[in-house]
Scaffold this motif. Structure first.
Motif, PDB file in Angstrom:
ATOM      1  N   MET A 177       1.154  -1.638  -0.192  1.00  0.00           N
ATOM      2  CA  MET A 177       0.286   0.112   0.165  1.00  0.00           C
ATOM      3  C   MET A 177       1.171   1.387  -0.350  1.00  0.00           C
ATOM      4  O   MET A 177       1.604   1.776   0.602  1.00  0.00           O
ATOM      5  CB  MET A 177      -0.666  -0.170   1.252  1.00  0.00           C
ATOM      6  N   VAL A 178       0.902   2.092  -1.105  1.00  0.00           N
ATOM      7  CA  VAL A 178       1.608   2.840  -1.119  1.00  0.00           C
ATOM      8  C   VAL A 178       0.803   4.260  -0.588  1.00  0.00           C
ATOM      9  O   VAL A 178      -0.038   4.850  -1.328  1.00  0.00           O
ATOM     10  CB  VAL A 178       2.558   3.305  -2.323  1.00  0.00           C
ATOM     11  N   CYS A 179       1.134   4.465   0.307  1.00  0.00           N
ATOM     12  CA  CYS A 179       0.802   6.631   1.019  1.00  0.00           C
ATOM     13  C   CYS A 179       1.032   7.582   0.090  1.00  0.00           C
ATOM     14  O   CYS A 179       2.402   7.755  -0.373  1.00  0.00           O
ATOM     15  CB  CYS A 179       0.804   6.176   2.264  1.00  0.00           C
ATOM     16  N   LEU A 180      -0.668   7.929  -0.476  1.00  0.00           N
ATOM     17  CA  LEU A 180       0.075   8.922  -1.841  1.00  0.00           C
ATOM     18  C   LEU A 180      -0.897  10.321  -1.008  1.00  0.00           C
ATOM     19  O   LEU A 180      -2.236  10.247  -0.532  1.00  0.00           O
ATOM     20  CB  LEU A 180      -0.798   8.860  -2.681  1.00  0.00           C
ATOM     21  N   SER A 181       0.168  11.647  -0.925  1.00  0.00           N
ATOM     22  CA  SER A 181      -0.825  12.556  -0.547  1.00  0.00           C
ATOM     23  C   SER A 181      -0.259  13.490  -1.713  1.00  0.00           C
ATOM     24  O   SER A 181      -1.303  14.791  -1.044  1.00  0.00           O
ATOM     25  CB  SER A 181       0.677  13.269   0.491  1.00  0.00           C
ATOM     26  N   GLY A 182       0.200  13.831  -2.421  1.00  0.00           N
ATOM     27  CA  GLY A 182      -0.079  14.409  -2.884  1.00  0.00           C
ATOM     28  C   GLY A 182       1.351  15.760  -3.599  1.00  0.00           C
ATOM     29  O   GLY A 182       1.074  16.074  -4.169  1.00  0.00           O
ATOM     30  N   GLY A 183       2.720  14.754  -2.496  1.00  0.00           N
ATOM     31  CA  GLY A 183       3.393  15.992  -2.669  1.00  0.00           C
ATOM     32  C   GLY A 183       4.552  14.854  -3.219  1.00  0.00           C
ATOM     33  O   GLY A 183       4.390  13.905  -3.905  1.00  0.00           O
ATOM     34  N   LYS A 184       6.244  15.918  -3.405  1.00  0.00           N
ATOM     35  CA  LYS A 184       6.853  15.603  -4.885  1.00  0.00           C
ATOM     36  C   LYS A 184       7.007  14.106  -4.110  1.00  0.00           C
ATOM     37  O   LYS A 184       7.781  13.199  -5.337  1.00  0.00           O
ATOM     38  CB  LYS A 184       7.752  16.241  -5.076  1.00  0.00           C
TER      39      LYS A 184
END
Length: 305
Positions: free
Chosen positions: A58-65
């Motif tokens: 599960m790759v936690c994607l925040s919307g940051g670089k």
């Protein structure tokens, strides 16, 4: 006959670079950077045994670089990985006012990657509990972690991948040293306190500067964090500024400190729980007195050896 431009007659004047040459050069640099990121992430995965055959990551994607780069590199490595594993990108929509809800779904659909958006109004909780002007990061982080851990458990993910990079690891070490009086940091791989989740940080060897460059090349649709991004004088920001100044004065210093985190010498520190100093160089089997015996005077109370 038309006059010949002087620039063509003067051998000391170099020809202007053609746009095509500049484009090829930029592509070569981008390819070299992408290759370096794959190498560093692959090495971190191998060194710490981050991903096994059959893992559901599960790759936690925040919307940051950072998280965009993490997902991008893992998807590249997945194609030629020596083990079979799945990837699902998961984002927590914290219901911040003005949050562009369409950006991540549109981007992830364009990649064809499996994804899920968790909706949980942690913004209202943080805004209500934390007084105005105080740091929101700690509570926000705990609520976010709880939501992600819960989702991972409910859906059987075996690894939770976070986008912390090399500079984050060094930053956290000094944050704990200066403000919490302990030598600890942000490990590349850890088991959650309840023993239910394995958290991995595949970017542990990657410089933040390389992530910034990669994000610019890939033109990721960055979503800024407006919840706490405007808060000034945070402890972590202070440490980051210090490290940036050190790196400016002595290039390579952060890399040296990052390597030091993987080369611990317990006997050269001062933790009696980590190294048996009491038994070091002892003569005979006499029981050692405890601190009360040394400080209290009279007959010392005997401590266990």
């Amino acid at each position: 006959m038309d006059a010949i431009p002087l620039t063509l007659l003067d051998p000391a004047t170099p020809p202007a670079p053609r746009a095509a040459d500049a484009g090829r050069s930029a592509k070569r640099e981008a390819d070299k950077l992408a290759k370096r990121l794959r190498h560093q992430v692959g090495k971190a995965i191998a060194d710490y045994g981050m991903i096994e055959d059959g893992d559901k990551v599960m790759v936690c994607l925040s919307g940051g670089k950072d998280s965009y780069t993490l997902l991008d590199v893992l998807l590249q490595l997945q194609k030629k990985a020596p083990v079979d594993f799945s990837i699902t990108a998961v984002n927590l929509d914290q219901k911040q006012p003005g949050f562009p809800e369409h950006v991540l779904p549109e981007y992830l659909r364009s990649l064809g990657v499996d994804f899920h958006i968790i909706e949980q109004d942690t913004y209202s909780v943080v805004s209500r509990v934390i007084p105005e002007g105080k740091t929101m990061c700690s509570l926000c982080s705990r609520l976010r972690r709880g939501a992600l851990y819960t989702y991972a458990e409910e859906h059987g993910y075996t690894k939770i991948a976070l986008g912390h990079h090399r500079d984050d690891l060094v930053n956290t070490f000094f944050l704990n040293l200066f403000f919490h009086a302990k030598l600890s940091g942000m490990p590349p791989k850890l088991l959650s306190d309840d023993g239910k989740h394995v958290v991995i940080r595949p970017l542990a060897y990657v410089r933040e500067a390389d992530i910034e460059a990669h994000a610019a090349i890939k033109q990721f649709p960055i979503i800024p964090c407006n919840l706490c991004g405007s808060q000034e004088n945070l402890q972590r920001a202070q440490v980051k500024k210090m490290l940036q100044q050190w790196e400016k004065e002595s290039p390579g210093r952060v890399e040296t400190m990052a390597r030091a985190l993987a080369d611990i010498r317990p006997s050269q520190l001062s933790d009696p729980g980590l190294f048996d100093f009491r038994s070091l160089g002892r003569r005979g089997d006499a029981v050692l007195p405890d601190a009360h015996g040394w400080l209290g005077g009279g007959t010392p109370e005997i401590a266990d050896a």
